[in-house]
Design a protein around this motif. Structure first.
Motif, PDB file in Angstrom:
ATOM      1  N   CYS A   1       0.854  -1.186   0.000  1.00  0.00           N
ATOM      2  CA  CYS A   1       0.000   0.000   0.000  1.00  0.00           C
ATOM      3  C   CYS A   1       0.894   1.242   0.000  1.00  0.00           C
ATOM      4  O   CYS A   1       2.016   1.202   0.504  1.00  0.00           O
TER       5      CYS A   1
ATOM      6  N   CYS B   1       2.466   2.291   3.403  1.00  0.00           N
ATOM      7  CA  CYS B   1       2.827   1.236   4.357  1.00  0.00           C
ATOM      8  C   CYS B   1       4.332   1.019   4.476  1.00  0.00           C
ATOM      9  O   CYS B   1       5.014   0.810   3.474  1.00  0.00           O
TER      10      CYS B   1
ATOM     11  N   ARG C   1      -4.813  -0.019  -2.392  1.00  0.00           N
ATOM     12  CA  ARG C   1      -5.552  -1.123  -1.786  1.00  0.00           C
ATOM     13  C   ARG C   1      -6.047  -2.042  -2.901  1.00  0.00           C
ATOM     14  O   ARG C   1      -6.287  -1.584  -4.026  1.00  0.00           O
TER      15      ARG C   1
HETATM   16  S1  SF4 Z   1      -2.322  -4.688   3.344  1.00  0.00           S
HETATM   17 FE1  SF4 Z   1      -1.613  -3.776   5.302  1.00  0.00          FE
HETATM   18  S2  SF4 Z   1       0.398  -4.653   5.680  1.00  0.00           S
HETATM   19 FE2  SF4 Z   1      -0.113  -5.083   3.520  1.00  0.00          FE
HETATM   20  S3  SF4 Z   1       0.854  -3.429   2.383  1.00  0.00           S
HETATM   21 FE3  SF4 Z   1      -1.259  -2.794   2.801  1.00  0.00          FE
HETATM   22  S4  SF4 Z   1      -1.156  -1.655   4.764  1.00  0.00           S
HETATM   23 FE4  SF4 Z   1       0.776  -2.797   4.538  1.00  0.00          FE
END
Ligand code: SF4
Length: 377
Positions: free
Chosen positions: A23, A26, A140
């Motif tokens: 993401c 992240c 997402r």
């Molecule tokens: S799903 Fe959660 S842990 Fe995975 S990249 Fe996205 S924010 Fe990070």
């Protein structure tokens, strides 16, 4: 290093690092995989339990938290096998809370049935927004339609304990309607919600966008306005704002997270997982491949540890006490520091217990630092 717990820990955290992609905001320890090697991962968790001699004898635990990463990407079989490994070493108490973090894309009737049969009784759903444009900007993998389908599947599976995550303080250029997102979340009637303000962490896609001028961070004013709007809207909908970032219906507050906030000891398994034995904090190799490599040699995958000093202890006690509605017991000689906070509405004093208001939580770090300074003199 094998940590011996003075009191057997009653809480277990397992880091499952796999994600379909990163993401934009992240900086967590993740492993991007299109096909998740769940069998290899579960075998490595079993090896970590062996190497660290954890769960021998099999101890009773109150909470197990499968976090990540995206634990739901282990699928029905992967979660089942992981739970088998964990429950061969830890005995969940009859009323244990067993949480799985899930992305909406991974939720369907079949997976939910398998997870519930494996013992999972709480789902933490990473929603973040109901605005498809904002979700795409965040990288997402789901859209708002998938969120609603996931919430319906949870309801049909009669899973009564679940939580929904939202992110606020997105850049103004996205024109995300925060009030609309809050209404959409409330309409799904989750028993619990967690809210996180967007921050730009180094080495993330978002930090690169900012550095080349393609994204501008939300302002502090916008952060405060959206935080307070959530506080009022969710309270009006019947939720208790019981911790800086968390809201729950009575009986649905996160028991696992409360164990962290109360300074309880816990086991951490998996890459980048932290654990605490009451005195020493330890953390594992961050990268999935490094964590596995160490375990293949039969060694402990710990990569660092620290013992709490008296000063650390005071700081933790103050910070943890102030972040929940439990509040912090304060002493007569601290009145001079506390009084100005109470006078402006950032805190309330109830007998000897100090509790922060939502305005106070926005200033938690600064308030905790001043009180820690007084206590450390
Ligand atoms: S799903 Fe959660 S842990 Fe995975 S990249 Fe996205 S924010 Fe990070």
């Amino acid at each position: 290093m094998v940590v011996s717990f003075r009191v057997p820990p009653r809480h277990v955290y397992v880091h499952v690092p796999f994600c379909a992609r990163r993401c934009s905001y992240c900086d967590f320890a993740i492993a991007v995989r299109s096909r998740v090697p769940w069998d290899e991962y579960v075998a490595a968790v079993a090896a970590e339990l062996d190497v660290r001699a954890l769960g021998v004898p099999r101890v009773s635990v109150d909470t197990i938290y499968l976090g990540g990463g995206t634990p739901s990407r282990l699928g029905p079989e992967g979660v089942t096998q992981l739970m088998e490994v964990l429950t061969s070493r830890f005995a969940p108490a009859e009323s244990a809370e067993i949480t799985l973090e899930a992305n909406p894309d991974d939720i369907d009737a079949l997976s939910l049935a398998a997870w519930q049969a494996a013992g999972v009784n709480r789902i933490s759903l990473g929603v973040q927004s109901f605005d498809d444009r904002a979700l795409a900007w965040m990288h997402r993998t789901h859209d708002s339609r998938r969120v609603i389908a996931a919430a319906n599947a949870l309801r049909e599976a009669a899973l009564e304990n679940w939580s929904l995550d939202l992110i606020f303080a997105l850049p103004a250029s996205l024109q995300r309607d925060w009030a609309r997102d809050l209404d959409a979340a409330i309409a799904l009637a989750p028993p619990h919600l967690s809210l996180y303000g967007l921050t730009v962490e180094p080495h993330t896609p978002l930090a690169r966008w900012r550095d080349r001028g393609a994204a501008v961070e939300g302002t502090e004013d916008a952060y405060e306005t959206e935080y307070l709007r959530a506080h009022h809207a969710l309270r009006a909908a019947g939720y208790v704002h019981y911790e800086v970032s968390n809201f729950g219906r009575p009986g649905r507050w996160s028991r696992h997270n409360r164990s962290y906030w109360s300074g309880a000891s816990y086991v951490g398994l998996g890459p980048a997982a932290h654990g605490f034995d009451g005195t020493v904090r330890r953390w594992n190799e961050r990268e999935y491949s490094a964590w596995r490599r160490v375990l293949e040699t039969g060694a402990d995958p710990v990569s660092g540890s620290e013992s709490l000093t008296d000063e650390n202890r005071i700081a933790e006690e103050v910070y943890l006490g102030l972040r929940t509605t439990d509040g912090l017991p304060v002493r007569a000689e601290e009145q001079d520091v506390i009084r100005p906070w109470v006078d402006v509405g950032w805190a309330m004093l109830d007998g000897d217990r100090l509790r922060l208001s939502a305005m106070g939580w926005l200033r938690l770090d600064a308030l905790a630092a001043s009180l820690t300074a007084v206590r450390s003199r």
